[in-house]
Write an enzyme that holds these catalytic residues in place. Sequence first.
Site, PDB file in Angstrom:
ATOM      1  N   GLY A  23       7.591  15.448   3.839  1.00 15.86           N
ATOM      2  CA  GLY A  23       6.754  15.795   4.973  1.00 15.86           C
ATOM      3  C   GLY A  23       5.565  14.858   5.080  1.00 15.86           C
ATOM      4  O   GLY A  23       5.714  13.657   5.308  1.00 15.86           O
TER       5      GLY A  23
ATOM      6  N   ASN B   1      11.297   0.664   2.280  1.00 15.00           N
ATOM      7  CA  ASN B   1      10.140   1.523   2.495  1.00 15.00           C
ATOM      8  C   ASN B   1       9.306   1.126   3.699  1.00 15.00           C
ATOM      9  O   ASN B   1       8.608   1.959   4.264  1.00 15.00           O
ATOM     10  CB  ASN B   1       9.260   1.509   1.236  1.00 15.00           C
ATOM     11  CG  ASN B   1       7.892   2.110   1.489  1.00 15.00           C
ATOM     12  OD1 ASN B   1       7.746   3.330   1.586  1.00 15.00           O
ATOM     13  ND2 ASN B   1       6.881   1.258   1.632  1.00 15.00           N
TER      14      ASN B   1
ATOM     15  N   ARG C 106       0.839  -1.199   0.000  1.00 15.63           N
ATOM     16  CA  ARG C 106       0.000   0.000   0.000  1.00 15.63           C
ATOM     17  C   ARG C 106       0.875   1.251   0.000  1.00 15.63           C
ATOM     18  O   ARG C 106       2.099   1.181   0.107  1.00 15.63           O
ATOM     19  CB  ARG C 106      -0.906   0.025   1.236  1.00 15.63           C
ATOM     20  CG  ARG C 106      -0.135   0.010   2.550  1.00 15.63           C
ATOM     21  CD  ARG C 106      -1.070  -0.029   3.743  1.00 15.63           C
ATOM     22  NE  ARG C 106      -0.334  -0.061   5.002  1.00 15.63           N
ATOM     23  CZ  ARG C 106      -0.906   0.001   6.193  1.00 15.63           C
ATOM     24  NH1 ARG C 106      -2.211   0.082   6.293  1.00 15.63           N
ATOM     25  NH2 ARG C 106      -0.161  -0.035   7.288  1.00 15.63           N
TER      26      ARG C 106
ATOM     27  N   TYR D 256       8.446   7.924  16.593  1.00 21.09           N
ATOM     28  CA  TYR D 256       8.584   7.858  15.141  1.00 21.09           C
ATOM     29  C   TYR D 256       9.717   8.765  14.666  1.00 21.09           C
ATOM     30  O   TYR D 256      10.581   8.348  13.885  1.00 21.09           O
ATOM     31  CB  TYR D 256       7.274   8.272  14.470  1.00 21.09           C
ATOM     32  CG  TYR D 256       7.380   8.407  12.968  1.00 21.09           C
ATOM     33  CD1 TYR D 256       7.427   7.281  12.150  1.00 21.09           C
ATOM     34  CD2 TYR D 256       7.452   9.663  12.365  1.00 21.09           C
ATOM     35  CE1 TYR D 256       7.542   7.408  10.772  1.00 21.09           C
ATOM     36  CE2 TYR D 256       7.560   9.800  10.995  1.00 21.09           C
ATOM     37  CZ  TYR D 256       7.611   8.662  10.204  1.00 21.09           C
ATOM     38  OH  TYR D 256       7.727   8.787   8.842  1.00 21.09           O
TER      39      TYR D 256
ATOM     40  N   ASP E 283       9.018  -9.919   6.267  1.00 18.02           N
ATOM     41  CA  ASP E 283       8.827  -9.113   7.464  1.00 18.02           C
ATOM     42  C   ASP E 283      10.203  -8.603   7.860  1.00 18.02           C
ATOM     43  O   ASP E 283      11.095  -9.403   8.177  1.00 18.02           O
ATOM     44  CB  ASP E 283       8.219  -9.974   8.581  1.00 18.02           C
ATOM     45  CG  ASP E 283       7.999  -9.219   9.880  1.00 18.02           C
ATOM     46  OD1 ASP E 283       8.589  -8.135  10.061  1.00 18.02           O
ATOM     47  OD2 ASP E 283       7.246  -9.716  10.730  1.00 18.02           O
TER      48      ASP E 283
ATOM     49  N   ILE F   4       3.152   4.436  -0.178  1.00 19.66           N
ATOM     50  CA  ILE F   4       4.378   4.790  -0.901  1.00 19.66           C
ATOM     51  C   ILE F   4       5.037   3.559  -1.492  1.00 19.66           C
ATOM     52  O   ILE F   4       5.567   3.604  -2.606  1.00 19.66           O
ATOM     53  CB  ILE F   4       5.347   5.530   0.040  1.00 19.66           C
ATOM     54  CG1 ILE F   4       4.735   6.860   0.507  1.00 19.66           C
ATOM     55  CG2 ILE F   4       6.679   5.794  -0.649  1.00 19.66           C
ATOM     56  CD1 ILE F   4       5.550   7.579   1.562  1.00 19.66           C
TER      57      ILE F   4
END
Length: 231
Positions: free
Chosen positions: A172, A76, A15, A141, A53, A17
């Site tokens: 961003g 990613n 999903r 994060y 994973d 990006i």
Amino acid sequence: MQIHGKAALVTGANRGIGRAFARELVAHGATVYAAARRPELITDPEVVPIQLDVTDPATIATAVETIGELSILVNNAGTAFAGSVLTASLDDARREMEVNYFGTWAVTQAFAPTLARNGGGAVINMLSAASWLALEPAAGYAASKAAQWSLSNAMRLALRGQGTHVLGVHVGYVDTDLSAGVDQPKISPEEVARAAIKGLLSGEEEVLVDEFSRQIKSALPNDIAALYAAR
């Protein structure tokens, strides 16, 4: 570098990006392995779904065996949890580090010999403007992305000798599930993927996709009080 005819692996490709990266690489003529913890969620007929994973050494090892030739690795896969320094779950923060930081390290380390055998190729790390700017409501994060940025710079030095190019991509807010609850202007995943691949083709080491990431990067040499006073 040349993309047409090369093999590429995109982690977290089910999903957002990651899926946009996979489609952009296909459009440039690459054979794309689209990796996810649940590969059955990947329905694009033009990619090769593969289970991976980034926190599981066994699935990483299996992916290395499955993909005998690889020229482009796109790190990613990522995760994020809300929470300030004072209230955040440390278990959530550890998960962010495991996926965003250690996951990028583990996958790159595992595939580095494959990249070397195939002429060096490239590693693309999906970073963030949060690599440089702490986020009070998402402290874990931002810290994981800062660590991932530092790791990317170390990778650039370590992999240079085998001819592997390392590209860091900063942005961003992107219109994905990860930022669904954020009320800020967002760009599309497709814009991110296009800018990243354009940067790869032109040999850039960092791509700052949007104005937000460019503003944050340009503020770094300034006094830290000035940077955070405006946020």
